[in-house]
Design an enzyme around this catalytic site. Structure first.
Site, mmCIF file in Angstrom:
data_model
loop_
_atom_site.group_PDB
_atom_site.id
_atom_site.type_symbol
_atom_site.label_atom_id
_atom_site.label_comp_id
_atom_site.label_asym_id
_atom_site.label_seq_id
_atom_site.Cartn_x
_atom_site.Cartn_y
_atom_site.Cartn_z
ATOM 1 N N LYS A 1 -7.355 7.879 9.700
ATOM 2 C CA LYS A 1 -8.799 7.812 9.979
ATOM 3 C C LYS A 1 -8.957 7.709 11.493
ATOM 4 O O LYS A 1 -9.122 6.616 12.041
ATOM 5 C CB LYS A 1 -9.379 6.534 9.358
ATOM 6 C CG LYS A 1 -9.778 6.640 7.915
ATOM 7 C CD LYS A 1 -10.711 5.475 7.570
ATOM 8 C CE LYS A 1 -10.185 4.644 6.452
ATOM 9 N NZ LYS A 1 -10.992 3.446 6.174
ATOM 10 N N GLY B 1 0.771 -1.239 0.000
ATOM 11 C CA GLY B 1 0.000 0.000 0.000
ATOM 12 C C GLY B 1 0.803 1.291 0.000
ATOM 13 O O GLY B 1 0.406 2.264 -0.607
ATOM 14 N N ARG C 1 -4.669 0.459 -7.126
ATOM 15 C CA ARG C 1 -3.434 1.025 -6.564
ATOM 16 C C ARG C 1 -2.826 2.050 -7.514
ATOM 17 O O ARG C 1 -2.110 2.949 -7.087
ATOM 18 C CB ARG C 1 -2.398 -0.081 -6.315
ATOM 19 C CG ARG C 1 -2.814 -1.099 -5.254
ATOM 20 C CD ARG C 1 -1.603 -1.958 -4.875
ATOM 21 N NE ARG C 1 -1.975 -3.178 -4.179
ATOM 22 C CZ ARG C 1 -2.166 -3.280 -2.867
ATOM 23 N NH1 ARG C 1 -2.075 -2.216 -2.116
ATOM 24 N NH2 ARG C 1 -2.470 -4.429 -2.319
ATOM 25 N N PHE D 1 -14.094 4.052 3.058
ATOM 26 C CA PHE D 1 -13.121 3.105 2.521
ATOM 27 C C PHE D 1 -12.586 3.723 1.243
ATOM 28 O O PHE D 1 -13.326 3.940 0.280
ATOM 29 C CB PHE D 1 -13.743 1.733 2.234
ATOM 30 C CG PHE D 1 -12.723 0.753 1.734
ATOM 31 C CD1 PHE D 1 -11.837 0.151 2.604
ATOM 32 C CD2 PHE D 1 -12.623 0.472 0.371
ATOM 33 C CE1 PHE D 1 -10.858 -0.722 2.135
ATOM 34 C CE2 PHE D 1 -11.645 -0.405 -0.097
ATOM 35 C CZ PHE D 1 -10.771 -1.001 0.782
ATOM 36 N N VAL D 2 -11.292 4.053 1.254
ATOM 37 C CA VAL D 2 -10.709 4.786 0.122
ATOM 38 C C VAL D 2 -9.755 3.900 -0.680
ATOM 39 O O VAL D 2 -9.220 2.918 -0.165
ATOM 40 C CB VAL D 2 -9.953 6.054 0.602
ATOM 41 C CG1 VAL D 2 -10.918 7.055 1.199
ATOM 42 C CG2 VAL D 2 -8.849 5.700 1.601
ATOM 43 N N ASP E 1 -5.889 3.121 10.293
ATOM 44 C CA ASP E 1 -7.333 2.944 10.420
ATOM 45 C C ASP E 1 -7.628 2.515 11.865
ATOM 46 O O ASP E 1 -7.671 3.353 12.762
ATOM 47 C CB ASP E 1 -7.736 1.894 9.365
ATOM 48 C CG ASP E 1 -9.224 1.664 9.265
ATOM 49 O OD1 ASP E 1 -9.992 2.573 9.568
ATOM 50 O OD2 ASP E 1 -9.620 0.559 8.858
ATOM 51 N N ASP F 1 -5.651 -0.318 -2.193
ATOM 52 C CA ASP F 1 -6.381 -1.200 -3.110
ATOM 53 C C ASP F 1 -7.785 -1.547 -2.647
ATOM 54 O O ASP F 1 -8.134 -1.398 -1.479
ATOM 55 C CB ASP F 1 -5.619 -2.513 -3.264
ATOM 56 C CG ASP F 1 -5.779 -3.419 -2.036
ATOM 57 O OD1 ASP F 1 -5.515 -2.942 -0.910
ATOM 58 O OD2 ASP F 1 -6.197 -4.580 -2.195
ATOM 59 N N GLU G 1 3.712 4.847 5.878
ATOM 60 C CA GLU G 1 2.491 4.029 5.851
ATOM 61 C C GLU G 1 1.444 4.736 5.009
ATOM 62 O O GLU G 1 1.417 5.976 4.933
ATOM 63 C CB GLU G 1 2.024 3.807 7.313
ATOM 64 C CG GLU G 1 0.761 3.007 7.504
ATOM 65 C CD GLU G 1 0.803 1.574 6.969
ATOM 66 O OE1 GLU G 1 1.136 1.393 5.792
ATOM 67 O OE2 GLU G 1 0.441 0.654 7.725
ATOM 68 N N ASP G 2 0.590 3.960 4.364
ATOM 69 C CA ASP G 2 -0.454 4.554 3.523
ATOM 70 C C ASP G 2 -1.585 5.141 4.362
ATOM 71 O O ASP G 2 -2.012 6.272 4.139
ATOM 72 C CB ASP G 2 -0.992 3.524 2.515
ATOM 73 C CG ASP G 2 -1.384 2.192 3.156
ATOM 74 O OD1 ASP G 2 -1.332 2.071 4.406
ATOM 75 O OD2 ASP G 2 -1.733 1.267 2.414
#
Ligand code: 5GP
Length: 187
Positions: A136, A49, A171, A158-159, A108, A165, A104-105
């Site tokens: 988030k 990610g 992606r 949810f993105v 959550d 992905d 990090e992407d």
């Protein structure tokens, strides 16, 4: 890719466009460059990610650094965290005595990073911080310490895109978006 592409057509909305992402990443890179001057940090990308974010981030950091990658999986391919974290690829270099920046992407629930931080701290780095593109906060189950850099706060969507992905797709989108509900039936 342009907005007529099949990938873009699956989006309901664009949450963060390409220019806004790039602008913020430049700021993060400058800040990291100032904070780590003379320290030769190692930037660790979490596969898959954060790979796209990492590529742009390191180009924006104007000091010497090294790169390494770790593969972990926390989602079973769907849209909800299972809380099960597995190391699928470990680092190639030792981080003992190094200044570590984890790219990090998204954070959550916080389960993935809590696990990762615990594991990496046992290896005695000189310092450890996280640079996350998205956060988030509303979804947090376990608070994550050591988040030195945050790109954007987002609501509970949810993105996908820019490395993130859905069923391994999306992606390659150059922006962050939300999928049309029909996509969840399609793939
Ligand atoms: P956490 O353990 O903090 O719940 O989840 C972290 C990981 O879950 C992220 O690295 C990412 O792979 C995945 N994840 C969390 N939220 C999202 C989201 O909105 N979209 C996508 N595509 N993945 C997410």
């Amino acid at each position: 890719m342009n907005r007529d592409s099949e990938v873009f057509k699956d989006l309901e909305s664009i949450l963060i466009d390409e220019a806004t992402l790039q602008q913020r990443i430049q700021e993060l890179g400058q800040q990291i460059g100032q904070d780590y001057k003379g320290k030769l940090p190692v930037v660790i990308g979490i596969l898959k990610g954060s790979s796209i974010f990492l590529a742009d981030l390191v180009k924006a950091i104007p000091i010497h650094l090294t790169l390494d990658f770790m593969g972990i999986s926390s989602y079973g391919g769907g849209t909800h965290s299972t809380g099960v974290v597995k190391i699928t690829k470990d680092l190639e270099e030792t981080i003992e005595g190094r200044h570590v920046i984890i790219a990090e992407d998204i954070i959550d629930t916080g389960l993935t990073l809590n696990y990762l931080l615990k594991t990496l701290k046992q290896r005695n780095p000189a310092s450890l911080t996280i640079c996350t593109l998205l956060n988030k906060q509303a979804r947090r189950i376990l608070e994550v310490e050591d988040v030195g850099y945050k790109g954007f706060e987002i609501d509970d969507h949810f993105v996908v895109g820019y490395g993130l992905d859905y069923m391994q797709k999306f992606r390659n989108l150059p922006c962050i978006g939300v999928l049309k509900p029909s996509v969840y039936q399609k793939f």
